[in-house]
Design an enzyme around this catalytic site. Structure first.
Site, PDB file in Angstrom:
ATOM      1  N   ASP A  23       0.847  -1.191   0.000  1.00  0.00           N
ATOM      2  CA  ASP A  23       0.000   0.000   0.000  1.00  0.00           C
ATOM      3  C   ASP A  23       0.883   1.242   0.000  1.00  0.00           C
ATOM      4  O   ASP A  23       1.635   1.467   0.943  1.00  0.00           O
ATOM      5  CB  ASP A  23      -0.896  -0.055   1.248  1.00  0.00           C
ATOM      6  CG  ASP A  23      -1.759   1.178   1.395  1.00  0.00           C
ATOM      7  OD1 ASP A  23      -1.863   1.948   0.418  1.00  0.00           O
ATOM      8  OD2 ASP A  23      -2.347   1.347   2.481  1.00  0.00           O
ATOM      9  N   ASP A  27      -4.181   3.675   2.537  1.00  0.00           N
ATOM     10  CA  ASP A  27      -5.618   3.424   2.725  1.00  0.00           C
ATOM     11  C   ASP A  27      -5.937   1.943   2.985  1.00  0.00           C
ATOM     12  O   ASP A  27      -7.102   1.554   3.000  1.00  0.00           O
ATOM     13  CB  ASP A  27      -6.420   3.935   1.520  1.00  0.00           C
ATOM     14  CG  ASP A  27      -6.078   3.167   0.251  1.00  0.00           C
ATOM     15  OD1 ASP A  27      -5.147   2.337   0.284  1.00  0.00           O
ATOM     16  OD2 ASP A  27      -6.739   3.402  -0.781  1.00  0.00           O
ATOM     17  N   ASP A  31      -1.352  -0.890  -4.064  1.00  0.00           N
ATOM     18  CA  ASP A  31      -1.527  -0.020  -5.230  1.00  0.00           C
ATOM     19  C   ASP A  31      -0.228   0.083  -6.036  1.00  0.00           C
ATOM     20  O   ASP A  31       0.805  -0.482  -5.661  1.00  0.00           O
ATOM     21  CB  ASP A  31      -2.012   1.364  -4.786  1.00  0.00           C
ATOM     22  CG  ASP A  31      -1.169   1.913  -3.643  1.00  0.00           C
ATOM     23  OD1 ASP A  31       0.069   1.769  -3.722  1.00  0.00           O
ATOM     24  OD2 ASP A  31      -1.732   2.442  -2.664  1.00  0.00           O
ATOM     25  N   ASP A 100      -2.419  -8.501 -17.303  1.00  0.00           N
ATOM     26  CA  ASP A 100      -3.434  -9.548 -17.305  1.00  0.00           C
ATOM     27  C   ASP A 100      -4.547  -9.092 -18.248  1.00  0.00           C
ATOM     28  O   ASP A 100      -5.091  -8.002 -18.064  1.00  0.00           O
ATOM     29  CB  ASP A 100      -3.980  -9.693 -15.871  1.00  0.00           C
ATOM     30  CG  ASP A 100      -4.425 -11.097 -15.546  1.00  0.00           C
ATOM     31  OD1 ASP A 100      -5.079 -11.707 -16.415  1.00  0.00           O
ATOM     32  OD2 ASP A 100      -4.146 -11.576 -14.434  1.00  0.00           O
ATOM     33  N   ASP A 202      -6.509 -14.282 -19.456  1.00  0.00           N
ATOM     34  CA  ASP A 202      -7.388 -14.926 -18.482  1.00  0.00           C
ATOM     35  C   ASP A 202      -8.449 -15.810 -19.147  1.00  0.00           C
ATOM     36  O   ASP A 202      -9.015 -15.431 -20.177  1.00  0.00           O
ATOM     37  CB  ASP A 202      -8.084 -13.803 -17.689  1.00  0.00           C
ATOM     38  CG  ASP A 202      -8.958 -14.312 -16.562  1.00  0.00           C
ATOM     39  OD1 ASP A 202      -8.409 -14.878 -15.607  1.00  0.00           O
ATOM     40  OD2 ASP A 202     -10.192 -14.155 -16.627  1.00  0.00           O
ATOM     41  N   GLU A 254      -4.280 -18.676 -19.859  1.00  0.00           N
ATOM     42  CA  GLU A 254      -4.864 -19.533 -18.818  1.00  0.00           C
ATOM     43  C   GLU A 254      -5.954 -20.361 -19.491  1.00  0.00           C
ATOM     44  O   GLU A 254      -6.985 -19.826 -19.902  1.00  0.00           O
ATOM     45  CB  GLU A 254      -5.461 -18.680 -17.693  1.00  0.00           C
ATOM     46  CG  GLU A 254      -5.877 -19.550 -16.514  1.00  0.00           C
ATOM     47  CD  GLU A 254      -7.017 -18.964 -15.706  1.00  0.00           C
ATOM     48  OE1 GLU A 254      -7.143 -19.326 -14.532  1.00  0.00           O
ATOM     49  OE2 GLU A 254      -7.816 -18.166 -16.239  1.00  0.00           O
ATOM     50  N   HIS A 319      -2.843 -16.588  -7.454  1.00  0.00           N
ATOM     51  CA  HIS A 319      -3.878 -15.957  -6.620  1.00  0.00           C
ATOM     52  C   HIS A 319      -5.160 -16.780  -6.539  1.00  0.00           C
ATOM     53  O   HIS A 319      -6.106 -16.360  -5.890  1.00  0.00           O
ATOM     54  CB  HIS A 319      -4.185 -14.566  -7.184  1.00  0.00           C
ATOM     55  CG  HIS A 319      -4.771 -14.654  -8.579  1.00  0.00           C
ATOM     56  ND1 HIS A 319      -4.044 -15.123  -9.657  1.00  0.00           N
ATOM     57  CD2 HIS A 319      -6.001 -14.386  -9.046  1.00  0.00           C
ATOM     58  CE1 HIS A 319      -4.816 -15.129 -10.725  1.00  0.00           C
ATOM     59  NE2 HIS A 319      -6.014 -14.684 -10.386  1.00  0.00           N
ATOM     60  N   ASP A 320      -5.199 -17.914  -7.232  1.00  0.00           N
ATOM     61  CA  ASP A 320      -6.395 -18.761  -7.199  1.00  0.00           C
ATOM     62  C   ASP A 320      -6.167 -20.047  -6.410  1.00  0.00           C
ATOM     63  O   ASP A 320      -7.047 -20.911  -6.377  1.00  0.00           O
ATOM     64  CB  ASP A 320      -6.804 -19.152  -8.634  1.00  0.00           C
ATOM     65  CG  ASP A 320      -7.315 -17.977  -9.445  1.00  0.00           C
ATOM     66  OD1 ASP A 320      -7.852 -17.021  -8.852  1.00  0.00           O
ATOM     67  OD2 ASP A 320      -7.184 -18.017 -10.684  1.00  0.00           O
TER      68      ASP A 320
HETATM   69  C1  NOJ Z   1      -9.237 -16.765 -13.628  1.00  0.00           C
HETATM   70  C2  NOJ Z   1      -8.628 -15.793 -12.673  1.00  0.00           C
HETATM   71  O1  NOJ Z   1      -7.335 -16.218 -12.361  1.00  0.00           O
HETATM   72  C3  NOJ Z   1      -9.555 -15.739 -11.486  1.00  0.00           C
HETATM   73  O2  NOJ Z   1      -9.000 -15.049 -10.409  1.00  0.00           O
HETATM   74  C4  NOJ Z   1     -10.850 -15.122 -11.954  1.00  0.00           C
HETATM   75  O3  NOJ Z   1     -11.782 -15.188 -10.903  1.00  0.00           O
HETATM   76  C5  NOJ Z   1     -11.432 -15.865 -13.157  1.00  0.00           C
HETATM   77  N1  NOJ Z   1     -10.435 -16.204 -14.132  1.00  0.00           N
HETATM   78  C6  NOJ Z   1     -12.477 -15.041 -13.834  1.00  0.00           C
HETATM   79  O4  NOJ Z   1     -11.892 -13.973 -14.513  1.00  0.00           O
HETATM   80 CA    CA Z   2      -3.486   2.188  -1.295  1.00  0.00          CA
END
Ligand code: NOJ
Ligand code: CA
Length: 550
Positions: A23, A27, A31, A100, A202, A254, A319-320
């Site tokens: 950050d 906040d 960012d 992305d 994506d 992906e 992140h998934d």
């Molecule tokens: C794959 C992304 O990695 C995920 O985080 C997202 O929720 C879905 N695609 C939908 O965009």
């Molecule tokens: Ca911030």
């Protein structure tokens, strides 16, 4: 930056989840300013490219994967000037920028959709996938969305349903409409001109929905029924030819990979699609099905499949997914050993490694204590569905804790100051309380840390072409928790051995000798003998062997 042929092959790519990285304005939300402050950290780690999860304008129903304006920066993340400053700072340090691209769907707040939903005869009417109701007034088919519930949403003004494979706020774009495609290509050109070096694309396997009967209408998930149809490949080739190839940008798609043919279709040079693929596997499936045996099988298969004219994206985290040390290693007793072992595995496989923020520190799953603490739309829907289906609250929470994508999204642990040095204010998602023991400041100073181990791996890759271009051969038993392979290039052969268990195991290999040169290892004194090595819990080592001697 200059993009020589095949330049993606010797990169080490670091994924930033901007909301959770740093950050910069206090906040509580990560960012672009914060990201720029940490460029020296990335340089010190040694990575050569950054893939940032989406930073475009978004109402954040799915944390930026629902884009309302592809040419603007999300207010919470800063301004276009902040983005440009980050880009310049990265490029000055020789770090490439990968954006992305979320092109399967937009946000329902995107101007295209706001127009499209107004009527059946406005200029944007065909930008999304609209269908009449079924004869009984219900959805056109029974497809479910990935985040739960029907994949169709009714809109009064049009008297029609639109398709959304993800949240209802993420309507799927209609790639069969020429104007939609042109609009999308213009967005890509806009970012190309801004100096982007590549894209992670994506959820790109479902552009062709096959609603004319080619997809299976009776299957539960449209995303499984229509994955990888002919039109999807046609659209990707067209996009890559027109927007990517002219500048030789790097791409990683992906995608859904069910077999060798899919892998080749997406990533062989001959097919003209992506340089590399990230195969999407739902986290819950990964948690239930992963094993060292499965890894061995897959690594060997996909090596054989793509070695002639393809390439691999290697990752254990993003992140998934849950944190890799919690999922594949041991986040307690052998935390450090197993985090290093996984890093060594990642960097010594053929392909380009992707490091997800915090992985280089061995960050672990948090398992937030209450459902109210969660932010992830997928986790919340999953929890409430379990409750509706009769699960007890504790059980539903325990499930959510293990699969939640928020495990990977808790703020980056920079130091031992309040909020882990991520922000002076309360962070948007709680910090893992173990930040006092696991943080970047400590590890940057500690020669035995996971961070410094990653640094060494990255230097090794830069200095030794065998790690990037060497042939790969799996060795040792197919069963059991040890994954071992050789990488060979010219005279040089390296043997990598990884123990994916907390047991001591003898690993035999005829070319191992007492005085084999140890390239890297996570224990101080590797136990090498003639023809064997004694592995301790989660031990990893790479040694140089001589194949001439046999
Ligand atoms: C794959 C992304 O990695 C995920 O985080 C997202 O929720 C879905 N695609 C939908 O965009
Ligand atoms: Ca911030």
């Amino acid at each position: 930056m200059r993009h020589e042929k095949d330049w993606y092959k010797d990169q080490v790519i670091y994924q930033i989840y901007p909301r959770s990285f740093k950050d910069g304005n206090g906040d509580g939300i990560g960012d672009l300013k914060g990201m720029a402050e940490k460029l020296d950290y990335l340089k010190e780690l040694g990575v050569t490219a950054v893939w940032m999860s989406p930073v475009y304008a978004s109402p954040n129903v799915d944390n930026g994967y629902d884009i309302s304006d592809y040419r603007q920066i999300m207010e919470e993340f800063g301004t276009m000037e902040d983005w440009e400053r980050f880009r310049d700072g990265a490029h000055e340090r020789g770090i490439a920028i990968i954006m992305d691209l979320v092109l399967n769907h937009s946000s329902d707040r995107h101007q295209w959709f706001r127009e499209s939903k107004k009527s059946r005869n406005n200029p944007f009417r065909d930008y999304y996938i609209w269908r009449d109701p079924a004869p009984d007034g219900g959805a056109p088919n029974g497809w479910l969305s990935v985040f739960g519930g029907s994949a169709w949403e009714y809109v009064e003004e049009r008297g029609q349903y639109y398709l959304h494979f993800f949240a209802k706020e993420q309507p799927d774009l209609n790639w069969d409409n020429d104007e939609t495609r042109e609009g999308i290509f213009d967005i890509i050109r806009f970012w190309n001109e801004k100096g982007v070096d590549g894209y992670r694309v994506d959820a790109i396997s479902y552009l062709d929905k096959g609603l004319d009967g080619r997809a299976d209408m009776s299957e539960a998930f449209g995303t499984s029924s229509c994955a990888n149809l002919e039109g999807t490949h046609r659209h990707i080739k067209d996009m890559v030819k027109k927007t990517i190839k002219p500048d030789n940008l790097m791409t990683v798609g992906e995608v859904i990979i069910r077999n060798d043919q899919d892998a080749r279709d997406y990533t062989s040079a001959a097919s003209g699609e992506f340089d590399m693929a990230i195969a999407f596997v739902p986290p819950i499936v990964e948690i239930k099905t992963w094993s060292p045996e499965r890894f061995k099988r897959e690594v060997e298969e996909n090596y054989e499949c793509l070695k002639e004219d393809g390439w691999w994206a290697r990752f254990l985290s993003n992140h998934d997914k849950p944190r890799q040390v919690s999922l594949y290693g041991d986040d307690k007793r052998y935390w450090k050993e197993s985090a290093k072992m996984l890093g060594c595995y990642l960097h010594t496989l053929p392909g380009t490694p992707f490091v997800y923020q915090g992985e280089e520190l061995g960050m672990t799953n948090y398992g937030l204590p209450s459902i109210e603490d969660y932010d992830d739309i997928d986790t919340k829907n999953y929890y409430h569905t379990m409750i509706q289906e009769g699960a007890a609250k504790e059980e539903a929470l325990a499930q959510a804790q293990s699969v939640s994508r928020d495990n990977a999204r808790t703020p980056m642990q920079w130091d031992e100051s309040p909020n882990a040095g991520f922000s002076p204010s309360r962070p948007w998602l709680p910090v893992n309380p173990n930040y006092t023991q696991i943080n970047a400041r400590q590890q940057m100073e500690d020669p035995d840390s996971i961070f410094q181990f990653y640094q060494k791996l990255i230097v090794l890759r830069k200095e030794n072409p065998v790690m990037v271009h060497g042939d790969f051969r799996l060795c040792g038993p197919k069963e059991g928790p040890v994954i071992a392979y050789t990488r060979s290039l010219g005279e040089e052969t390296w043997l990598a051995v990884h123990n994916f268990s907390d047991r001591e195991i003898w690993f035999e290999h005829e070319n191992v000798s007492e005085d084999s040169l140890v390239i890297i290892s996570n224990y101080k004194d590797p136990k090498l003998k003639e023809g064997a090595v004694q592995l301790r819990p989660y031990e990893t080592l790479v040694i140089r062997i001589s194949l001439q001697s046999n």
